[in-house]
Write a protein that holds these residues in place. Structure first.
Motif, PDB file in Angstrom:
ATOM      1  N   VAL A  49      54.646  25.224 -74.396  1.00  0.00           N
ATOM      2  CA  VAL A  49      55.624  25.320 -75.479  1.00  0.00           C
ATOM      3  C   VAL A  49      55.869  26.787 -75.843  1.00  0.00           C
ATOM      4  N   GLY A  50      54.797  27.557 -75.952  1.00  0.00           N
ATOM      5  CA  GLY A  50      54.950  28.978 -76.248  1.00  0.00           C
ATOM      6  C   GLY A  50      55.720  29.706 -75.167  1.00  0.00           C
ATOM      7  N   ASN A  51      55.441  29.379 -73.912  1.00  0.00           N
ATOM      8  CA  ASN A  51      56.164  29.996 -72.799  1.00  0.00           C
ATOM      9  C   ASN A  51      57.649  29.675 -72.854  1.00  0.00           C
ATOM     10  N   PHE A  52      57.970  28.441 -73.208  1.00  0.00           N
ATOM     11  CA  PHE A  52      59.363  28.002 -73.263  1.00  0.00           C
ATOM     12  C   PHE A  52      60.170  28.839 -74.249  1.00  0.00           C
ATOM     13  N   PHE A  53      59.649  29.004 -75.461  1.00  0.00           N
ATOM     14  CA  PHE A  53      60.386  29.759 -76.467  1.00  0.00           C
ATOM     15  C   PHE A  53      60.382  31.256 -76.164  1.00  0.00           C
ATOM     16  N   SER A  54      59.303  31.752 -75.598  1.00  0.00           N
ATOM     17  CA  SER A  54      59.264  33.154 -75.203  1.00  0.00           C
ATOM     18  C   SER A  54      60.305  33.447 -74.126  1.00  0.00           C
ATOM     19  N   ASN A  55      60.490  32.495 -73.225  1.00  0.00           N
ATOM     20  CA  ASN A  55      61.478  32.675 -72.165  1.00  0.00           C
ATOM     21  C   ASN A  55      62.896  32.760 -72.737  1.00  0.00           C
ATOM     22  N   LEU A  56      63.179  31.973 -73.760  1.00  0.00           N
ATOM     23  CA  LEU A  56      64.497  32.042 -74.393  1.00  0.00           C
ATOM     24  C   LEU A  56      64.724  33.415 -75.027  1.00  0.00           C
ATOM     25  N   GLY A  57      63.657  34.041 -75.484  1.00  0.00           N
ATOM     26  CA  GLY A  57      63.771  35.365 -76.088  1.00  0.00           C
ATOM     27  C   GLY A  57      64.127  36.457 -75.105  1.00  0.00           C
ATOM     28  N   GLU A  58      63.993  36.181 -73.799  1.00  0.00           N
ATOM     29  CA  GLU A  58      64.346  37.186 -72.801  1.00  0.00           C
ATOM     30  C   GLU A  58      65.843  37.509 -72.840  1.00  0.00           C
ATOM     31  N   VAL A  59      66.666  36.555 -73.268  1.00  0.00           N
ATOM     32  CA  VAL A  59      68.111  36.801 -73.368  1.00  0.00           C
ATOM     33  C   VAL A  59      68.372  37.901 -74.389  1.00  0.00           C
ATOM     34  N   ARG A  60      67.738  37.807 -75.545  1.00  0.00           N
ATOM     35  CA  ARG A  60      67.893  38.832 -76.578  1.00  0.00           C
ATOM     36  C   ARG A  60      67.373  40.179 -76.088  1.00  0.00           C
ATOM     37  N   THR A  61      66.254  40.159 -75.385  1.00  0.00           N
ATOM     38  CA  THR A  61      65.701  41.406 -74.869  1.00  0.00           C
ATOM     39  C   THR A  61      66.652  42.066 -73.891  1.00  0.00           C
ATOM     40  N   ALA A  62      67.241  41.284 -72.994  1.00  0.00           N
ATOM     41  CA  ALA A  62      68.163  41.835 -71.998  1.00  0.00           C
ATOM     42  C   ALA A  62      69.385  42.465 -72.663  1.00  0.00           C
ATOM     43  N   LEU A  63      69.971  41.777 -73.626  1.00  0.00           N
ATOM     44  CA  LEU A  63      71.172  42.289 -74.294  1.00  0.00           C
ATOM     45  C   LEU A  63      70.873  43.568 -75.084  1.00  0.00           C
ATOM     46  N   ASN A  64      69.785  43.570 -75.834  1.00  0.00           N
ATOM     47  CA  ASN A  64      69.456  44.756 -76.626  1.00  0.00           C
ATOM     48  C   ASN A  64      68.995  45.923 -75.755  1.00  0.00           C
ATOM     49  N   SER A  65      68.402  45.625 -74.627  1.00  0.00           N
ATOM     50  CA  SER A  65      68.023  46.700 -73.710  1.00  0.00           C
ATOM     51  C   SER A  65      69.266  47.420 -73.204  1.00  0.00           C
ATOM     52  N   LEU A  66      70.313  46.666 -72.923  1.00  0.00           N
ATOM     53  CA  LEU A  66      71.577  47.288 -72.501  1.00  0.00           C
ATOM     54  C   LEU A  66      72.169  48.128 -73.622  1.00  0.00           C
ATOM     55  N   LEU A  67      72.130  47.619 -74.844  1.00  0.00           N
ATOM     56  CA  LEU A  67      72.664  48.364 -75.981  1.00  0.00           C
ATOM     57  C   LEU A  67      71.870  49.640 -76.246  1.00  0.00           C
ATOM     58  N   GLN A  68      70.613  49.646 -75.861  1.00  0.00           N
ATOM     59  CA  GLN A  68      69.762  50.821 -76.059  1.00  0.00           C
ATOM     60  C   GLN A  68      69.776  51.767 -74.872  1.00  0.00           C
ATOM     61  N   GLY A  69      70.541  51.433 -73.846  1.00  0.00           N
ATOM     62  CA  GLY A  69      70.589  52.279 -72.667  1.00  0.00           C
ATOM     63  C   GLY A  69      69.350  52.171 -71.803  1.00  0.00           C
ATOM     64  N   LYS A  70      68.795  50.964 -71.701  1.00  0.00           N
ATOM     65  CA  LYS A  70      67.598  50.727 -70.896  1.00  0.00           C
ATOM     66  C   LYS A  70      67.909  49.675 -69.830  1.00  0.00           C
ATOM     67  N   PRO A  71      68.700  50.022 -68.833  1.00  0.00           N
ATOM     68  CA  PRO A  71      69.093  49.028 -67.826  1.00  0.00           C
ATOM     69  C   PRO A  71      67.919  48.463 -67.039  1.00  0.00           C
ATOM     70  N   ALA A  72      66.892  49.277 -66.810  1.00  0.00           N
ATOM     71  CA  ALA A  72      65.740  48.795 -66.048  1.00  0.00           C
ATOM     72  C   ALA A  72      65.041  47.663 -66.800  1.00  0.00           C
ATOM     73  N   ASN A  73      64.833  47.842 -68.099  1.00  0.00           N
ATOM     74  CA  ASN A  73      64.180  46.800 -68.891  1.00  0.00           C
ATOM     75  C   ASN A  73      65.070  45.563 -68.989  1.00  0.00           C
ATOM     76  N   ALA A  74      66.385  45.779 -69.063  1.00  0.00           N
ATOM     77  CA  ALA A  74      67.317  44.650 -69.089  1.00  0.00           C
ATOM     78  C   ALA A  74      67.219  43.851 -67.803  1.00  0.00           C
ATOM     79  N   GLY A  75      67.088  44.551 -66.678  1.00  0.00           N
ATOM     80  CA  GLY A  75      66.956  43.873 -65.386  1.00  0.00           C
ATOM     81  C   GLY A  75      65.672  43.077 -65.296  1.00  0.00           C
ATOM     82  N   LEU A  76      64.582  43.635 -65.826  1.00  0.00           N
ATOM     83  CA  LEU A  76      63.310  42.929 -65.805  1.00  0.00           C
ATOM     84  C   LEU A  76      63.367  41.669 -66.667  1.00  0.00           C
ATOM     85  N   ALA A  77      63.965  41.796 -67.861  1.00  0.00           N
ATOM     86  CA  ALA A  77      64.081  40.639 -68.746  1.00  0.00           C
ATOM     87  C   ALA A  77      64.950  39.555 -68.119  1.00  0.00           C
TER      88      ALA A  77
END
Length: 274
Positions: free
Chosen positions: A85-113
């Motif tokens: 259950v924890g993994n499931f919700f954490s995985n959904l959070g990767e979408v937010r991480t990817a989008l904000n990484s792009l906004l912060q100029g961190k394409p590598a982290n966005a790609g990992l997420a």
């Protein structure tokens, strides 16, 4: 299957989990909230009087509602299921991480997420299994509060929100964007959306039960200071800043020392032989 179940639970990095986890964070740590005013005021907490009242209010909700449910959930739910259950919700959070990484100029982290989300959503059976971590694919969690910090909003006042918990004025401003980047927000069926949110709250609260024993002294001050330090750590991507004593530009000269402080043998003159 167990190696694919990442059993780590969030500790004090509440903001990375979004709006529901903010509620859990305060409720989990606000039990028996002290009304004693701290002797040393924190410059980051100019609204301490208001914040303490909200802290105490949220404590009542946790003591009589969420905590008992979380304890029951932990008792009856097998560990592998809780981890899934924890993994499931954490995985959904990767979408937010990817989008904000792009906004912060961190394409590598966005790609990992993005890679984590795709791998765990497919091979990991909808995110229940954390294959990405097993493959050593990890990404730093990012949210819009951190994005605002990168854009120049460096310092912000501490704020305890009713029901939502520890925050800052900057992070509160970023809440709507964080909600917009969380997939559960777009579940059309109200019953399903509310059920998922409730399950997430209960699961995270259960993961925080053991951490309450770490709180020392004035509970409000402890939680505030830990939260602010955690947020600063996240905003700086774990960088602690330069150590002036380790910098090449830092050097000593004879004027930095007073020879009168030392005896003839090179030790502090105040010390005497036993």
């Amino acid at each position: 299957m167990q190696p694919f179940l990442n059993k780590e639970k969030p500790a004090l990095t509440w903001r990375t989990q979004g709006l529901p986890l903010l509620l859990v964070a305060l409720l989990a740590t606000g039990g028996c909230a002290s009304t004693q005013v701290a002797q040393d005021t924190n410059p980051d907490d100019p609204w301490e009087g208001f914040n303490r009242k909200v802290f105490a209010f949220n404590d009542v909700l946790d003591r009589y509602a969420l905590k008992p449910v979380a304890q029951g959930y932990r008792t009856v739910t097998p560990d592998p299921v809780q981890t899934g259950v924890g993994n499931f919700f954490s995985n959904l959070g990767e979408v937010r991480t990817a989008l904000n990484s792009l906004l912060q100029g961190k394409p590598a982290n966005a790609g990992l997420a993005t890679s984590r989300f795709l791998i765990n959503s497919t091979v990991g059976v909808g995110g229940l299994l954390d294959y990405a971590t097993l493959m050593e694919i990890t990404a730093d969690k990012e949210d819009f509060g951190q994005t605002l910090a990168v854009w120049g909003w460096d310092d912000s006042r501490y704020l305890v929100l009713p029901l939502l918990g520890p925050s800052t004025l900057r992070d509160t401003t970023g809440l709507p964007a964080d909600l917009a980047a969380y997939p559960v927000t777009y579940v059309d069926d109200d019953t399903a959306r509310i059920s998922l949110t409730a399950l997430r709250l209960i699961d995270v609260r259960a993961g925080l039960l053991d951490q309450e024993a770490l709180i020392r002294g004035d509970r409000y001050s402890f939680i505030r200071d830990a939260f602010l330090q955690s947020r600063q750590f996240e905003v700086s991507d774990g960088k602690l800043g330069d150590d002036p004593f380790a910098a090449d530009a830092f050097d000593f000269d004879d004027s930095d020392f007073d020879e009168s402080d030392f005896g003839d043998d090179g030790v502090d003159g105040d010390n005497s032989a036993d």
